[in-house]
Design a protein around this motif. Structure first.
Motif, short mmCIF file in Angstrom:
data_model
loop_
_atom_site.label_atom_id
_atom_site.label_comp_id
_atom_site.label_asym_id
_atom_site.label_seq_id
_atom_site.Cartn_x
_atom_site.Cartn_y
_atom_site.Cartn_z
N GLN A 140 47.68 39.87 47.77
CA GLN A 140 46.45 39.46 48.44
C GLN A 140 45.29 39.34 47.45
O GLN A 140 44.51 38.39 47.50
CB GLN A 140 46.08 40.45 49.55
N LEU A 141 45.20 40.29 46.53
CA LEU A 141 44.12 40.24 45.53
C LEU A 141 44.31 39.05 44.59
O LEU A 141 43.34 38.37 44.26
CB LEU A 141 44.07 41.55 44.75
N ALA A 142 45.54 38.82 44.17
CA ALA A 142 45.82 37.72 43.24
C ALA A 142 45.53 36.35 43.88
O ALA A 142 45.12 35.42 43.19
CB ALA A 142 47.27 37.78 42.76
N LEU A 143 45.72 36.24 45.19
CA LEU A 143 45.49 34.98 45.89
C LEU A 143 44.01 34.65 46.07
O LEU A 143 43.65 33.48 46.20
CB LEU A 143 46.13 35.02 47.28
N ARG A 144 43.19 35.66 46.09
CA ARG A 144 41.77 35.45 46.41
C ARG A 144 40.97 35.14 45.15
O ARG A 144 40.96 35.93 44.22
CB ARG A 144 41.22 36.66 47.14
N GLN A 145 40.29 34.02 45.17
CA GLN A 145 39.48 33.59 44.04
C GLN A 145 38.00 33.88 44.25
O GLN A 145 37.17 33.54 43.42
CB GLN A 145 39.69 32.09 43.77
N SER A 146 37.66 34.50 45.36
CA SER A 146 36.27 34.85 45.64
C SER A 146 36.16 36.36 45.75
O SER A 146 37.15 37.08 45.68
CB SER A 146 35.81 34.18 46.93
N ARG A 147 34.96 36.82 45.94
CA ARG A 147 34.72 38.25 46.07
C ARG A 147 35.51 38.82 47.25
O ARG A 147 35.64 38.18 48.28
CB ARG A 147 33.25 38.54 46.31
N VAL A 148 35.96 40.04 47.08
CA VAL A 148 36.64 40.74 48.17
C VAL A 148 36.46 42.23 47.96
O VAL A 148 36.41 42.70 46.83
CB VAL A 148 38.14 40.36 48.27
N VAL A 149 36.32 42.96 49.06
CA VAL A 149 36.25 44.43 49.02
C VAL A 149 37.43 44.95 49.83
O VAL A 149 37.64 44.55 50.97
CB VAL A 149 34.92 44.95 49.62
N LEU A 150 38.20 45.82 49.22
CA LEU A 150 39.40 46.38 49.83
C LEU A 150 39.20 47.88 50.03
O LEU A 150 38.85 48.59 49.09
CB LEU A 150 40.60 46.13 48.91
#
Length: 172
Positions: free
Chosen positions: A65-75
């Motif tokens: 999931q992290l590798a797929l996201r090219q924008s900011r994300v908080v987990l």
């Protein structure tokens, strides 16, 4: 691009802080427990500590999931062992962690006071037993679970070098 993991034991307030942080950064918030297979969810609801083998598919799913996201994300995630953090960093080398420190009694009290909480207070004990503190690890900010959410957010924003004006801008 900012990928952050807000981590700590059950009852430390990681989901709440992650939700507020994602709002402040104008980005997506992921709940780490949602990526556990159903068998893991059932174990946690029963207060059964997860073994490393239980966590492997979960860590793979989070890494993907992290590798797929090219924008900011908080987990929000209980990534408590060093090797779990290392596996997540391997999927996203720029990953940064916010670790919420809290004492076991306060965490257990918070979990016990919330009827909607998915997991029993015994999970707090098992998570404290498995905890490997991130002290000395690069790209980790420690905040206190006894601080207000606003104090935690301000500390994170300062650490990330984000002003209130920048935080209000949508993620690219």
């Amino acid at each position: 691009m900012t990928h952050l993991v807000v981590m700590g034991v059950a009852g430390c307030g990681k989901s709440s802080l992650a939700r507020h942080l994602a709002e402040r950064l104008g980005c997506e918030m992921l709940e780490g427990d949602d990526y556990h297979p159903a068998a893991n969810q059932e174990k946690m609801r029963s207060g059964i500590p997860l073994e490393d083998a239980d966590r492997d598919p979960w860590l793979r799913a989070l890494g993907e999931q992290l590798a797929l996201r090219q924008s900011r994300v908080v987990l929000a995630c209980s990534s408590l062992k060093r090797k779990y953090r290392s596996l997540l960093r391997a999927a996203d080398p720029a990953l940064r962690f916010v670790y919420i420190e809290i004492d076991i009694q306060t965490a257990a009290q918070r979990v016990g006071s919330r009827s909607e909480h998915l997991f029993p207070t015994t999970l707090v004990n098992s998570q404290f037993a498995a905890l490997e503190s991130p002290v000395g690890e690069a790209d980790v900010l420690r905040v206190s679970g006894l601080q207000s959410t606003q104090e935690q957010l301000d500390a994170i924003a300062a650490w990330l070098g984000i002003t209130r004006h920048m935080a209000a801008q949508p993620a690219p």
